[in-house]
Design an enzyme around this catalytic site. Structure first.
Site, PDB file in Angstrom:
ATOM      1  N   ASP A 164       0.825  -1.207   0.000  1.00  0.00           N
ATOM      2  CA  ASP A 164       0.000   0.000   0.000  1.00  0.00           C
ATOM      3  C   ASP A 164       0.863   1.263   0.000  1.00  0.00           C
ATOM      4  O   ASP A 164       0.647   2.182   0.813  1.00  0.00           O
ATOM      5  CB  ASP A 164      -0.958   0.015   1.211  1.00  0.00           C
ATOM      6  CG  ASP A 164      -1.755  -1.277   1.340  1.00  0.00           C
ATOM      7  OD1 ASP A 164      -2.050  -1.897   0.304  1.00  0.00           O
ATOM      8  OD2 ASP A 164      -2.079  -1.671   2.482  1.00  0.00           O
TER       9      ASP A 164
ATOM     10  N   GLU B 269     -11.119   0.463  -4.082  1.00  0.00           N
ATOM     11  CA  GLU B 269     -10.463   0.877  -2.836  1.00  0.00           C
ATOM     12  C   GLU B 269      -9.208   1.672  -3.177  1.00  0.00           C
ATOM     13  O   GLU B 269      -8.929   1.923  -4.350  1.00  0.00           O
ATOM     14  CB  GLU B 269     -10.109  -0.355  -1.988  1.00  0.00           C
ATOM     15  CG  GLU B 269      -9.195  -1.343  -2.699  1.00  0.00           C
ATOM     16  CD  GLU B 269      -9.026  -2.660  -1.957  1.00  0.00           C
ATOM     17  OE1 GLU B 269      -9.745  -2.916  -0.981  1.00  0.00           O
ATOM     18  OE2 GLU B 269      -8.165  -3.450  -2.384  1.00  0.00           O
TER      19      GLU B 269
END
Ligand code: 6LW
Length: 503
Positions: free
Chosen positions: A22, A178
């Site tokens: 991420d 997302e």
């Protein structure tokens, strides 16, 4: 916008190997900064610096004290800290992130990304993971989150201003929109997202619109990055962020995994941070290639200081790559009780225990050699390779004996034992990536043993690495290798981690 210049050379990808998922990136002048997720580990959110986008040095950890990060012992592995966004705005660094185990979204700021970072500002009105921060021309701050939803916030107080709105759901029929990041680039606002889930179907899509609130028009070429259904050695590519270099060229950082072995492929290092070039065509980003060999950027490379292979624990402070499970390192380990040694005081019963006293670092290379001089003194402890509480292998020194232990799901077993004299012993783990020969072969082998004073290595057991992979254990993390105490007090004089490949 500047086109990518090809110099002909290549550099190695992933640019930050090991469990560093991420990635979120920003640039200030000639300096790049990048932050990653950290889940159940303390301290949280490793933060890195680079001058060339290729070589990264860890500066510290954003959430490094209990007032910023609480990871209750009952919160499961792969909960905790998810997906930060790191931005620079009005002379400060801003980092917004979710603690799914305690309080949800929070925001911290710093003038120096090495820290200290502020006390957290909570955002109870932001009801989604993967929060992003973007400021428009009049200073309004937009928080965009997984779903994809958006709400205006006051980032200084955490208050939401107005009602949340749904912005985009990604590709119709696709799952898990997302990881949004919102940018003003040229005449448009771009909304970059991940979709398809963080497994083999992962990908990156983008939409653009006239304002931060949309309406958003999807790129006709979506997904702009995915390796799904390919035999590419880097899989699960997604969860990305964009950055522009001082020469005007654009780059993407994204997570990806390197599965090993036969079928279905097992990845053991977690999701890693990769770099890819971006070119703009008709106002849309064209990403890639995202390969293990990255075309070298057209500027001089600026490697940081060489990372020592060995920690001698002579300094008071531990280097920032050391992490522990759920609680703060300083609570259970010290370099002062026995000068020049790291002393671990056991709590609970060992690596099965969610509160285990374990000080580890990410395994960052597919093949590596780990050694540590352990003195079990009045206790038991040693070296462990950890995926989570239910998936770990360890070599443990205790009174008169060294044992190799394996925990895989509900099964726990003593694999091997060796009688040794009481006192300090060099424990070792050799991780060897396996070139698949047949469909059922695993990704690597881990050999556990003791090193004799003359340097000879006595192997006690070799275990298949697939059982310490994400495909077996599940979750969002990767392997951590380190020292633990199962009982009493255990001292470590040094810990060596030697890469046997380029990362
Ligand atoms: C993260 C989500 C994802 O919040 O996995 O890869 C979750 N993407 O965006 C945990 O890393």
């Amino acid at each position: 916008m500047a086109e990518h210049q090809r110099t002909g050379g290549t550099v190695a990808n992933p640019v930050i190997p090991g469990f560093h998922p991420d990635p979120s990136i920003c640039r200030v002048g000639d300096d790049y900064y990048l932050a990653c997720s950290s889940f159940e580990y303390f301290p949280g959110v490793p933060v890195f610096h680079s001058r060339d986008l290729v070589h990264w040095t860890q500066l510290g950890n954003v959430l490094d004290r209990p007032s910023q990060l609480r990871l209750p012992v009952e919160s499961p592995s792969s909960a905790g800290i998810y997906a930060p966004t790191l931005r620079y705005h009005e002379g400060r660094f801003w980092l917004i992130v979710t603690n799914v185990s305690d309080g949800g979204n929070l925001l911290v700021t710093a003038t120096d990304p090495a820290g200290p970072w502020s006390e957290p500002v909570r955002l109870p009105g932001v009801g989604g993971i993967d929060p992003d921060l973007a400021w428009d021309e009049d200073g309004t701050c937009w928080c965009t989150y997984a779903g994809i939803g958006q709400v205006r916030i006051d980032p200084r107080t955490g208050e939401t201003l107005g009602a949340p709105r749904r912005l985009w759901s990604g590709t119709p029929g696709g799952k898990a929109p997302e990881a949004p990041h919102l940018y003003r680039i040229g005449e448009y606002w771009y909304l970059l997202i991940a979709e398809g889930g963080t497994e083999r179907g992962h990908g990156v899509s983008i939409a653009r619109g006239p304002a931060p609130t949309g309406p958003f028009e999807p790129c006709p070429a979506n997904p702009i990055l995915t390796h799904r259904s390919s035999d590419h050695p880097v899989q699960n590519t997604g969860h990305a962020d964009l950055v522009q270099a001082p020469d005007g060229s654009w780059w993407m950082v994204a997570l990806g995994v390197r599965p090993g072995g036969g079928t279905p492929g097992w990845h053991v290092l977690g999701r890693e941070t990769f770099l890819a070039p971006v070119n703009w065509v008709d106002g849309w980003p064209v990403v890639g290639p995202l390969d293990l060999d990255l075309p070298a950027p057209p500027w001089p490379l600026r490697p940081g200081a060489a990372v020592p292979d060995r920690d001698d624990f002579d300094a008071h402070e531990l280097r920032p790559h050391w992490i522990s499970v759920r609680s703060r390192l300083e609570e259970h380990c010290t370099t002062t009780e026995r000068a020049g040694w790291l002393t671990l005081r056991a709590r609970g019963s060992g690596m099965d225990d969610p509160g285990v006293v374990f000080v580890g670092r990410r395994q960052q290379h597919l093949s590596c050699r780990v050694r540590a001089l352990a003195d079990p003194a009045d206790g038991r402890g040693g070296l462990a390779v950890r995926l989570d509480e239910e998936h770990h292998y360890e070599i443990e020194a205790g009174p008169g004996e060294v044992t190799v232990l394996a925990r895989v799901g509900p099964l726990r077993t003593v694999v091997a034992a060796l009688a040794v004299p009481d006192g300090p012993v060099v424990l070792g783990i050799d991780v060897a990536a396996h070139t698949p020969g047949e469909p059922r072969s695993g990704p690597d082998f881990l050999t556990f043993g003791v090193e004799e004073p003359d340097g000879a290595f006595t192997a006690l057991a070799t275990l298949d690495g697939r059982y310490l992979s994400t495909e077996v254990a599940g979750g969002f993390t990767g392997r951590i290798i380190g020292m633990y105490a199962a009982d009493g007090t255990v001292h470590f004089d040094w810990f060596g981690y030697e890469p046997l490949d380029h990362g």
